[in-house]
Design a protein around this motif. Structure first.
Motif, mmCIF file in Angstrom:
data_model
loop_
_atom_site.group_PDB
_atom_site.id
_atom_site.type_symbol
_atom_site.label_atom_id
_atom_site.label_comp_id
_atom_site.label_asym_id
_atom_site.label_seq_id
_atom_site.Cartn_x
_atom_site.Cartn_y
_atom_site.Cartn_z
ATOM 1 N N PHE A 213 65.585 49.703 68.656
ATOM 2 C CA PHE A 213 66.105 50.019 67.474
ATOM 3 C C PHE A 213 67.566 50.528 67.660
ATOM 4 C CE2 PHE A 213 67.727 52.454 63.970
ATOM 5 C CZ PHE A 213 67.592 51.828 62.823
ATOM 6 N N LEU A 214 67.791 51.340 68.518
ATOM 7 C CA LEU A 214 69.171 52.048 68.776
ATOM 8 C C LEU A 214 70.033 51.051 69.525
ATOM 9 C CD1 LEU A 214 68.005 55.663 69.994
ATOM 10 C CD2 LEU A 214 68.807 54.824 67.529
ATOM 11 N N LYS A 215 69.371 50.214 70.467
ATOM 12 C CA LYS A 215 70.053 49.286 71.169
ATOM 13 C C LYS A 215 70.725 48.022 70.130
ATOM 14 C CE LYS A 215 70.097 45.986 75.085
ATOM 15 N NZ LYS A 215 69.085 45.372 76.115
ATOM 16 N N LYS A 216 70.066 47.945 69.349
ATOM 17 C CA LYS A 216 70.226 46.654 68.170
ATOM 18 C C LYS A 216 71.208 47.387 67.318
ATOM 19 C CE LYS A 216 68.152 43.414 64.754
ATOM 20 N NZ LYS A 216 66.802 43.321 64.290
ATOM 21 N N GLN A 329 73.625 62.121 55.408
ATOM 22 C CA GLN A 329 71.904 61.889 55.070
ATOM 23 C C GLN A 329 71.796 60.806 54.638
ATOM 24 O OE1 GLN A 329 69.877 64.113 56.017
ATOM 25 N NE2 GLN A 329 68.020 63.709 54.790
ATOM 26 N N THR A 330 72.565 60.528 53.547
ATOM 27 C CA THR A 330 72.060 59.023 53.022
ATOM 28 C C THR A 330 72.349 57.889 53.949
ATOM 29 O OG1 THR A 330 73.142 60.071 50.921
ATOM 30 C CG2 THR A 330 72.738 57.660 50.846
ATOM 31 N N PHE A 331 73.184 58.024 54.805
ATOM 32 C CA PHE A 331 73.541 56.929 55.648
ATOM 33 C C PHE A 331 72.431 56.836 56.642
ATOM 34 C CE2 PHE A 331 74.818 56.336 60.390
ATOM 35 C CZ PHE A 331 75.179 54.997 60.381
ATOM 36 N N PHE A 332 71.857 57.937 57.322
ATOM 37 C CA PHE A 332 70.553 57.880 58.040
ATOM 38 C C PHE A 332 69.428 57.404 57.528
ATOM 39 C CE2 PHE A 332 66.782 59.834 59.693
ATOM 40 C CZ PHE A 332 66.922 60.007 60.995
ATOM 41 N N GLN A 333 69.354 57.766 56.037
ATOM 42 C CA GLN A 333 68.071 57.232 55.266
ATOM 43 C C GLN A 333 68.092 55.794 55.020
ATOM 44 O OE1 GLN A 333 68.542 59.903 52.035
ATOM 45 N NE2 GLN A 333 66.951 61.495 52.708
ATOM 46 N N THR A 334 69.214 55.278 54.716
ATOM 47 C CA THR A 334 69.569 53.760 54.209
ATOM 48 C C THR A 334 69.464 52.933 55.520
ATOM 49 O OG1 THR A 334 71.706 54.270 54.088
ATOM 50 C CG2 THR A 334 70.205 54.268 52.201
ATOM 51 N N ILE A 336 67.394 53.464 58.503
ATOM 52 C CA ILE A 336 66.235 53.165 59.264
ATOM 53 C C ILE A 336 65.206 52.929 58.263
ATOM 54 C CG2 ILE A 336 64.923 54.317 60.717
ATOM 55 C CD1 ILE A 336 67.148 56.325 61.295
ATOM 56 N N PRO A 337 64.141 51.966 58.487
ATOM 57 C CA PRO A 337 62.969 51.704 57.799
ATOM 58 C C PRO A 337 62.294 52.916 57.477
ATOM 59 C CG PRO A 337 63.356 49.847 59.358
ATOM 60 C CD PRO A 337 64.260 50.985 59.701
ATOM 61 N N SER A 338 61.691 53.126 56.323
ATOM 62 C CA SER A 338 60.863 54.403 56.062
ATOM 63 C C SER A 338 59.496 54.716 57.180
ATOM 64 C CB SER A 338 60.341 54.655 54.653
ATOM 65 O OG SER A 338 59.629 53.710 54.324
ATOM 66 N N HIS A 339 58.894 53.190 57.512
ATOM 67 C CA HIS A 339 57.870 53.495 58.133
ATOM 68 C C HIS A 339 58.153 53.787 59.574
ATOM 69 C CE1 HIS A 339 58.986 49.388 58.461
ATOM 70 N NE2 HIS A 339 58.297 49.088 59.648
ATOM 71 N N SER A 407 87.780 40.431 61.497
ATOM 72 C CA SER A 407 86.930 40.997 62.115
ATOM 73 C C SER A 407 87.103 40.261 63.652
ATOM 74 C CB SER A 407 85.323 40.651 61.722
ATOM 75 O OG SER A 407 84.377 41.331 62.542
ATOM 76 N N VAL A 408 87.143 41.206 64.544
ATOM 77 C CA VAL A 408 87.081 40.505 66.002
ATOM 78 C C VAL A 408 85.642 41.112 66.722
ATOM 79 C CG1 VAL A 408 88.239 40.534 68.254
ATOM 80 C CG2 VAL A 408 89.482 40.831 66.093
ATOM 81 N N GLY A 409 84.793 40.386 66.919
ATOM 82 C CA GLY A 409 83.440 40.614 67.307
ATOM 83 C C GLY A 409 83.004 41.098 66.274
ATOM 84 N N THR A 410 81.638 41.644 66.417
ATOM 85 C CA THR A 410 80.696 42.180 65.273
ATOM 86 C C THR A 410 80.260 43.473 65.509
ATOM 87 O OG1 THR A 410 78.761 41.443 66.453
ATOM 88 C CG2 THR A 410 79.350 39.950 64.832
ATOM 89 N N VAL A 411 80.352 44.231 64.098
ATOM 90 C CA VAL A 411 80.120 45.584 64.247
ATOM 91 C C VAL A 411 78.799 45.877 63.448
ATOM 92 C CG1 VAL A 411 80.680 48.213 63.767
ATOM 93 C CG2 VAL A 411 82.453 46.594 64.528
ATOM 94 N N LYS A 412 77.832 46.102 64.213
ATOM 95 C CA LYS A 412 76.378 46.274 63.397
ATOM 96 C C LYS A 412 76.362 47.387 62.513
ATOM 97 C CE LYS A 412 72.237 45.030 62.169
ATOM 98 N NZ LYS A 412 72.044 43.531 61.502
ATOM 99 N N GLU A 413 76.091 47.311 61.112
ATOM 100 C CA GLU A 413 75.921 48.357 60.051
ATOM 101 C C GLU A 413 74.938 48.189 59.380
ATOM 102 O OE1 GLU A 413 78.776 51.039 57.280
ATOM 103 O OE2 GLU A 413 79.425 49.246 58.248
ATOM 104 N N MET A 414 74.002 49.029 59.170
ATOM 105 C CA MET A 414 72.979 48.984 58.243
ATOM 106 C C MET A 414 73.326 49.160 56.840
ATOM 107 S SD MET A 414 70.151 48.402 60.199
ATOM 108 C CE MET A 414 68.914 48.486 59.099
#
Length: 414
Positions: A213-216, A329-334, A336-339, A407-414
């Motif tokens: 997950f962290l690598k992705k 806190q909201t960034f963290f909660q949104t 990561i999947p709750s499970h 965008s130059v390349g991709t920045v992964k953001e949930m």
């Protein structure tokens, strides 16, 4: 209107439980520090209280998340509240310092389960669109408790004893557990290998899942690490706060207490404003600009020579930390999947706890070698530099996501 009230009924009950627990925590924080100092007359013994929690976090970091994600979060929260209430109630009856530390360690272990379970349960209970508003209200409760808890503790200690103040915290945990009992049972089955017969294999599989997950999601990991580094350095500064304000700025004990109350008012004011404008704010800006202005308050404080200057720094610090913490806190909660939140959260807290222990010990050593003034100034400047980097990262990512800049390349953001 009725639909809106019904939608907030269960979150309101959870907020009530959290609010009662917060007030008890701050009563306990003040009372316990004074209780240990009165019993031992040792600054080192009081400093040891700061290390117990991170050590418990390190011990539970690898395996507690596997249990949290597989069990009902509500049941974990109730059991941990009851255990914490019972063990806190025992503390005033103990006479030896080692026995008090042992009980505090067990309480910290329970908190290491309760916090990630409550974060995951919150995501399951509160609709995603209401999370920012929920967290801003939770921030009001936290900061209100910061003002109210120490005041109640001071009154209880003055008119009764340390023991009564600590027992009030025990009651708050039990009340919190009772309120949580009336919340609904929510559970999402983990997608991990339940059929695995060996628990060690389950832990290894879970660790692989976390690393994958962290690598992705490298953007999430970068923001998490930068934000936690800022907060860890801030806690290290807190451990030197009494010495700095008295020896460098020249404040009396009563002025220091007043300064803490002023900080609490700043926190509360920021939280109230945050709750009113939550729907109009974006998470990246809350994190980026919140931490930048939060760090500015620390810089003003570090260069202060008078009570007024220190007060201005702490008001700014308190006001904008509510924005930064709510956004994160909201960034963290949104993100990561709750499970999976229990496993990912506890694994990350392992790193955070390790970093906290090292930083607090290093701060004490550098304070002895170079003096507390230069330690505080140097640390606040480092915090400001990291905050500027975090602000740039979140702003650029947000603008790329909106398409405002190519965008130059991709920045992964949930």
């Amino acid at each position: 209107m009725r639909g809106s009230l019904r939608e907030w009924k269960a979150p309101g009950l959870l907020l009530s439980a959290v609010g009662i627990s917060y007030i008890g925590d701050f009563i306990y924080l003040v009372a316990l520090n004074l209780f240990i100092f009165a019993k031992t007359d040792s600054v080192a013994a009081v400093a040891g209280l700061w290390i117990i929690g991170p050590i418990a976090g390190i011990i539970t970091g690898f395996w507690s998340g596997s249990m949290i994600d597989r069990l009902y979060k509500k049941h974990i929260m109730i059991v941990m509240d009851v255990l914490r209430g019972c063990f806190v109630a025992v503390i005033p009856l103990l006479s030896e310092l080692w026995s008090i530390y042992a009980v505090l360690f067990i309480i910290s272990l329970c908190s290491s389960f309760f916090r990630p379970a409550s974060t995951a349960y919150t995501v399951q209970l509160v609709p995603k669109g209401n999370l920012l508003r929920y967290n801003s209200i939770s921030s009001i409760l936290t900061t209100g408790s910061l003002v109210l808890g120490p005041a109640i503790a001071g009154a209880l200690i003055q008119f009764s004893s340390y023991h009564v103040a600590i027992w009030c915290n025990a009651v708050s945990f039990l009340l919190s557990g009772v309120l949580i009992f009336f919340l609904p049972n929510l559970h999402i089955r983990s997608d991990s290998t339940e059929e695995s017969s060996k628990y060690i294999k389950i832990i290894v599989d879970d660790l692989r899942m976390v690393l994958h997950f962290l690598k992705k999601h490298r953007y999430f990991l970068t923001v998490y690490l930068l934000f936690q580094l800022i907060m860890t350095l801030a806690i290290a500064l807190d451990s030197q706060e009494v010495v700095f304000t008295q020896k460098v700025i020249g404040l009396t004990e009563s002025q220091f207490s007043l300064l803490m109350s002023i900080t609490g008012v700043g926190y509360l004011s920021g939280s109230l404003l945050m709750s009113m404008v939550a729907k109009r704010m974006t998470i990246p800006y809350l994190i980026g600009f919140g931490t930048s202005l939060f760090s500015a308050g620390y810089v003003i404080y570090s260069f202060s020579t008078t009570f007024l200057a220190a007060s201005i720094g702490f008001i700014i610090l308190g006001f904008f930390s509510s924005f930064a913490n709510t956004g994160f806190q909201t960034f963290f909660q949104t993100s990561i999947p709750s499970h999976q939140m229990g496993r990912i959260g506890t694994t990350l807290s392992l790193f955070q706890s390790s970093m906290l222990i090292v930083t607090i010990l290093l701060a004490g050593l550098l304070s002895e070698v170079y003096g507390v003034k230069y330690l505080v100034i140097g640390t606040t400047l480092i915090i400001a530099l990291i905050a500027a980097l975090l602000c740039a990262l979140t702003t650029i990512s947000h603008l790329k996501q909106k398409g405002s800049i190519p965008s130059v390349g991709t920045v992964k953001e949930m």
